[in-house]
Design a protein around this motif. Structure first.
Motif, PDB file in Angstrom:
ATOM      1  N   MET A  13       0.951  -0.953  -0.101  1.00 49.86           N
ATOM      2  CA  MET A  13      -0.225   0.287   0.464  1.00 49.86           C
ATOM      3  C   MET A  13       0.963   1.406   0.218  1.00 49.86           C
ATOM      4  O   MET A  13       0.438   2.519  -0.862  1.00 49.86           O
ATOM      5  N   PRO A  14       1.976   1.292   0.915  1.00 46.01           N
ATOM      6  CA  PRO A  14       2.680   2.614   1.092  1.00 46.01           C
ATOM      7  C   PRO A  14       3.443   2.751  -0.089  1.00 46.01           C
ATOM      8  O   PRO A  14       3.336   4.247  -0.694  1.00 46.01           O
ATOM      9  N   ILE A  15       3.828   1.840  -1.046  1.00 42.10           N
ATOM     10  CA  ILE A  15       4.323   1.686  -1.951  1.00 42.10           C
ATOM     11  C   ILE A  15       3.829   2.794  -3.345  1.00 42.10           C
ATOM     12  O   ILE A  15       4.783   3.518  -3.735  1.00 42.10           O
ATOM     13  N   GLY A  27      -1.752   0.481 -14.226  1.00 47.87           N
ATOM     14  CA  GLY A  27      -0.980  -0.790 -14.427  1.00 47.87           C
ATOM     15  C   GLY A  27       0.575  -0.504 -14.499  1.00 47.87           C
ATOM     16  O   GLY A  27       1.349  -1.377 -13.642  1.00 47.87           O
ATOM     17  N   TYR A  28       0.285  -0.715 -15.730  1.00 49.10           N
ATOM     18  CA  TYR A  28       2.305  -1.679 -16.703  1.00 49.10           C
ATOM     19  C   TYR A  28       3.714  -0.490 -16.163  1.00 49.10           C
ATOM     20  O   TYR A  28       4.629  -0.561 -15.956  1.00 49.10           O
ATOM     21  N   ALA A  29       2.762   0.431 -15.865  1.00 50.40           N
ATOM     22  CA  ALA A  29       4.062   2.190 -15.790  1.00 50.40           C
ATOM     23  C   ALA A  29       4.477   1.791 -14.326  1.00 50.40           C
ATOM     24  O   ALA A  29       5.723   1.813 -13.976  1.00 50.40           O
ATOM     25  N   ILE A  30       2.978   1.445 -13.263  1.00 49.53           N
ATOM     26  CA  ILE A  30       3.314   1.400 -11.800  1.00 49.53           C
ATOM     27  C   ILE A  30       4.335   0.441 -11.721  1.00 49.53           C
ATOM     28  O   ILE A  30       5.322   0.481 -10.911  1.00 49.53           O
ATOM     29  N   LEU A  31       4.209  -0.919 -12.663  1.00 52.28           N
ATOM     30  CA  LEU A  31       4.762  -2.149 -12.303  1.00 52.28           C
ATOM     31  C   LEU A  31       6.244  -2.107 -12.718  1.00 52.28           C
ATOM     32  O   LEU A  31       7.302  -1.983 -11.756  1.00 52.28           O
ATOM     33  N   ARG A  33       7.640   0.915 -12.587  1.00 54.71           N
ATOM     34  CA  ARG A  33       8.788   1.599 -11.575  1.00 54.71           C
ATOM     35  C   ARG A  33       8.626   1.275 -10.356  1.00 54.71           C
ATOM     36  O   ARG A  33       9.919   1.176  -9.391  1.00 54.71           O
ATOM     37  N   ILE A  34       8.354   0.180  -9.958  1.00 55.21           N
ATOM     38  CA  ILE A  34       8.446  -1.030  -8.734  1.00 55.21           C
ATOM     39  C   ILE A  34       9.743  -0.788  -8.971  1.00 55.21           C
ATOM     40  O   ILE A  34      10.590  -1.277  -7.941  1.00 55.21           O
ATOM     41  N   SER A  35       9.593  -2.267  -9.857  1.00 52.60           N
ATOM     42  CA  SER A  35      10.835  -2.145 -10.475  1.00 52.60           C
ATOM     43  C   SER A  35      12.143  -1.744 -10.285  1.00 52.60           C
ATOM     44  O   SER A  35      12.899  -2.261  -9.897  1.00 52.60           O
ATOM     45  N   GLU A  36      12.031  -0.362 -10.930  1.00 53.57           N
ATOM     46  CA  GLU A  36      13.339   0.277 -11.210  1.00 53.57           C
ATOM     47  C   GLU A  36      13.360   1.003  -9.359  1.00 53.57           C
ATOM     48  O   GLU A  36      14.219   0.827  -9.246  1.00 53.57           O
ATOM     49  N   ASP A  43       9.499  -7.873  -7.919  1.00 51.91           N
ATOM     50  CA  ASP A  43       8.714  -8.549  -8.831  1.00 51.91           C
ATOM     51  C   ASP A  43       7.561  -8.196  -8.869  1.00 51.91           C
ATOM     52  O   ASP A  43       6.772  -9.944  -8.632  1.00 51.91           O
ATOM     53  N   TRP A  44       6.837  -7.163  -9.149  1.00 53.27           N
ATOM     54  CA  TRP A  44       5.316  -7.869  -8.668  1.00 53.27           C
ATOM     55  C   TRP A  44       4.309  -8.012 -10.139  1.00 53.27           C
ATOM     56  O   TRP A  44       4.840  -8.039 -11.191  1.00 53.27           O
ATOM     57  N   THR A  45       3.069  -8.949 -10.262  1.00 53.66           N
ATOM     58  CA  THR A  45       2.438  -9.028 -11.485  1.00 53.66           C
ATOM     59  C   THR A  45       1.443  -7.891 -10.939  1.00 53.66           C
ATOM     60  O   THR A  45       0.494  -7.299 -10.390  1.00 53.66           O
TER      61      THR A  45
END
Length: 122
Positions: A13-15, A27-31, A33-36, A43-45
């Motif tokens: 949630m905080p991420i 969605g895809y951009a958030i994924l 950004r998380i990886s970056e 490695d979220w799906t």
């Protein structure tokens, strides 16, 4: 090294709110950004992210709208005022956890398994 499921779930949630505090996103951009942000360690799906986004939307922490960009329709998510307040509270709580851990953990180079003398060798 992989991050455990429990830690991923606790920090999800905080991420996501933190990423949306940087600006509206999809969605895809958030994924990405998380990886970056985690240098690939997180490695979220889509199957993990979208239920979280829907829950955040039900809670009133984010809102969404569809927009066409480059001929593609994407669902954009935006953090709400309530979401910003939740992010602030999450930040306070995580800072408390981080501060506590910093006080009890030695530097990474000092971590070694504890050894106990065997009976008769002491």
């Amino acid at each position: 090294m992989r991050v455990t499921k429990d830690l991923v779930a606790a920090s999800a949630m905080p991420i996501v709110l933190g990423i949306l505090a940087e600006g509206d996103s999809y969605g895809y951009a958030i994924l990405r950004r998380i990886s970056e942000l985690s240098a690939g360690e997180l490695d979220w799906t889509e199957g993990f992210l979208y239920p979280l986004l829907h829950r955040l939307e039900r809670l009133g922490h984010v809102e969404s709208s569809w927009a066409a960009t480059g001929g593609r329709r994407r669902k954009y998510y935006r953090i709400t005022e309530q979401g910003l307040a939740q992010l602030s509270e999450q930040h306070r709580q995580w800072q408390t956890v981080v501060d506590a851990l910093k006080q009890i953990w030695p530097s990474a180079g000092d971590l070694r398994p504890l050894t106990f003398p065997q009976e008769g060798n002491a």
